[in-house]
Design a protein around this motif. Structure first.
Motif, PDB file in Angstrom:
ATOM      1  N   GLU A  31     -39.653 -41.733   9.633  1.00  0.00           N
ATOM      2  CA  GLU A  31     -40.083 -43.113   9.858  1.00  0.00           C
ATOM      3  C   GLU A  31     -40.406 -43.771   8.512  1.00  0.00           C
ATOM      4  N   MET A  32     -41.101 -43.024   7.643  1.00  0.00           N
ATOM      5  CA  MET A  32     -41.467 -43.549   6.334  1.00  0.00           C
ATOM      6  C   MET A  32     -40.214 -43.848   5.510  1.00  0.00           C
ATOM      7  N   LYS A  33     -39.227 -42.961   5.583  1.00  0.00           N
ATOM      8  CA  LYS A  33     -38.002 -43.167   4.808  1.00  0.00           C
ATOM      9  C   LYS A  33     -37.298 -44.446   5.236  1.00  0.00           C
ATOM     10  N   SER A  34     -37.263 -44.705   6.547  1.00  0.00           N
ATOM     11  CA  SER A  34     -36.589 -45.922   7.007  1.00  0.00           C
ATOM     12  C   SER A  34     -37.360 -47.164   6.557  1.00  0.00           C
ATOM     13  N   LYS A  35     -38.681 -47.083   6.536  1.00  0.00           N
ATOM     14  CA  LYS A  35     -39.498 -48.220   6.080  1.00  0.00           C
ATOM     15  C   LYS A  35     -39.407 -48.397   4.564  1.00  0.00           C
ATOM     16  N   MET A  36     -39.156 -47.291   3.858  1.00  0.00           N
ATOM     17  CA  MET A  36     -39.165 -47.326   2.403  1.00  0.00           C
ATOM     18  C   MET A  36     -37.763 -47.470   1.811  1.00  0.00           C
ATOM     19  N   PHE A  37     -36.802 -47.904   2.620  1.00  0.00           N
ATOM     20  CA  PHE A  37     -35.408 -47.926   2.171  1.00  0.00           C
ATOM     21  C   PHE A  37     -35.228 -48.678   0.854  1.00  0.00           C
ATOM     22  N   GLU A  38     -35.869 -49.842   0.733  1.00  0.00           N
ATOM     23  CA  GLU A  38     -35.751 -50.636  -0.492  1.00  0.00           C
ATOM     24  C   GLU A  38     -36.319 -49.879  -1.686  1.00  0.00           C
ATOM     25  N   GLN A  39     -37.483 -49.235  -1.479  1.00  0.00           N
ATOM     26  CA  GLN A  39     -38.107 -48.451  -2.554  1.00  0.00           C
ATOM     27  C   GLN A  39     -37.210 -47.275  -2.948  1.00  0.00           C
ATOM     28  N   ILE A  40     -36.609 -46.640  -1.943  1.00  0.00           N
ATOM     29  CA  ILE A  40     -35.727 -45.491  -2.194  1.00  0.00           C
ATOM     30  C   ILE A  40     -34.528 -45.928  -3.015  1.00  0.00           C
ATOM     31  N   GLN A  41     -33.992 -47.114  -2.731  1.00  0.00           N
ATOM     32  CA  GLN A  41     -32.855 -47.636  -3.508  1.00  0.00           C
ATOM     33  C   GLN A  41     -33.254 -47.871  -4.966  1.00  0.00           C
ATOM     34  N   ILE A  42     -34.461 -48.402  -5.187  1.00  0.00           N
ATOM     35  CA  ILE A  42     -34.956 -48.635  -6.558  1.00  0.00           C
ATOM     36  C   ILE A  42     -35.082 -47.306  -7.292  1.00  0.00           C
ATOM     37  N   ILE A  43     -35.686 -46.314  -6.616  1.00  0.00           N
ATOM     38  CA  ILE A  43     -35.855 -44.981  -7.221  1.00  0.00           C
ATOM     39  C   ILE A  43     -34.497 -44.360  -7.513  1.00  0.00           C
ATOM     40  N   HIS A  44     -33.578 -44.475  -6.555  1.00  0.00           N
ATOM     41  CA  HIS A  44     -32.238 -43.896  -6.708  1.00  0.00           C
ATOM     42  C   HIS A  44     -31.552 -44.463  -7.951  1.00  0.00           C
ATOM     43  N   LYS A  45     -31.630 -45.772  -8.110  1.00  0.00           N
ATOM     44  CA  LYS A  45     -31.007 -46.435  -9.273  1.00  0.00           C
ATOM     45  C   LYS A  45     -31.645 -45.941 -10.573  1.00  0.00           C
TER      46      LYS A  45
END
Length: 200
Positions: free
Chosen positions: A110-124
């Motif tokens: 659930e957290m991962k789906s809510k944090m998708f934008e943050q995950i994209q920033i971290i991934h980059k």
């Protein structure tokens, strides 16, 4: 750190713990205020609503994680050891977060789906950092010339896949604790295989 910053830090820590335990949907501002021993109205001095607080928690987590992986890549070690240390640091961070806050697999997803934008920033950011380390390895003649951006993406994909494998298996068992020891071993094995192909 002034009093306002210290109070904000405590609010973020408490909110993080409750979000990790209960998930986004089930955590309310009332819950956070109660855990802090303060009135809900006092929380509004720091955050206008639950979404603003959650966004700050996610930004805080992102910044902490990025600092951790930056530190892991800063050593004067060889390119391969820098990347192995970086991967170990990532796996240990996720494992410690899960253990510390007893995050269930369902809450984590659930957290991962809510944090998708943050995950994209971290991934980059991770791709940029890995690419930089690989480019330095080419300059030091530790590895041959290659598409460092693509290698960085491959390393991230493998790392993410191995963590997901553990989450997937843990999701089938109520009592199964997530253990990343095999995933870390598999990740180090994969990095060594990649670097075997990059030998000068």
């Amino acid at each position: 750190m002034n009093t306002i910053d210290a109070k904000k830090e405590l609010i973020l820590k408490t909110a993080r713990e409750l979000l990790a335990k209960n998930g986004f949907a089930k955590t309310t501002l009332d819950d956070i205020a109660q855990a802090l021993g303060m009135k809900k109205s006092s929380l509004y001095y720091y955050y206008s609503n639950k979404d603003a607080l959650i966004e700050d928690v996610m930004n805080h987590e992102r910044d902490n994680f990025c600092l951790l992986i930056e530190d892991a890549l800063k050593s004067d070690d060889s390119t391969i050891n820098k990347i192995i240390n970086y991967e170990r640091a990532k796996f240990e961070y996720v494992a410690e977060t899960i253990k510390l806050h007893e995050i269930s697999t369902s809450v984590l997803f659930e957290m991962k789906s809510k944090m998708f934008e943050q995950i994209q920033i971290i991934h980059k950011k991770e791709i940029e950092m890995l690419k930089k380390v690989l480019d330095e390895g080419i300059k030091k003649k530790e590895i041959k010339k290659c598409d460092t951006h693509r290698i960085a993406e491959l390393i991230l994909t493998l790392s993410e896949a191995l963590r997901h494998r553990e989450f997937y298996f843990a999701s089938f068992s109520i009592n199964k604790k997530i253990d990343f020891s095999k995933a870390i071993d598999d990740m180090i094995f994969a990095i060594k295989l990649i670097f075997d192909g990059l030998k000068v």
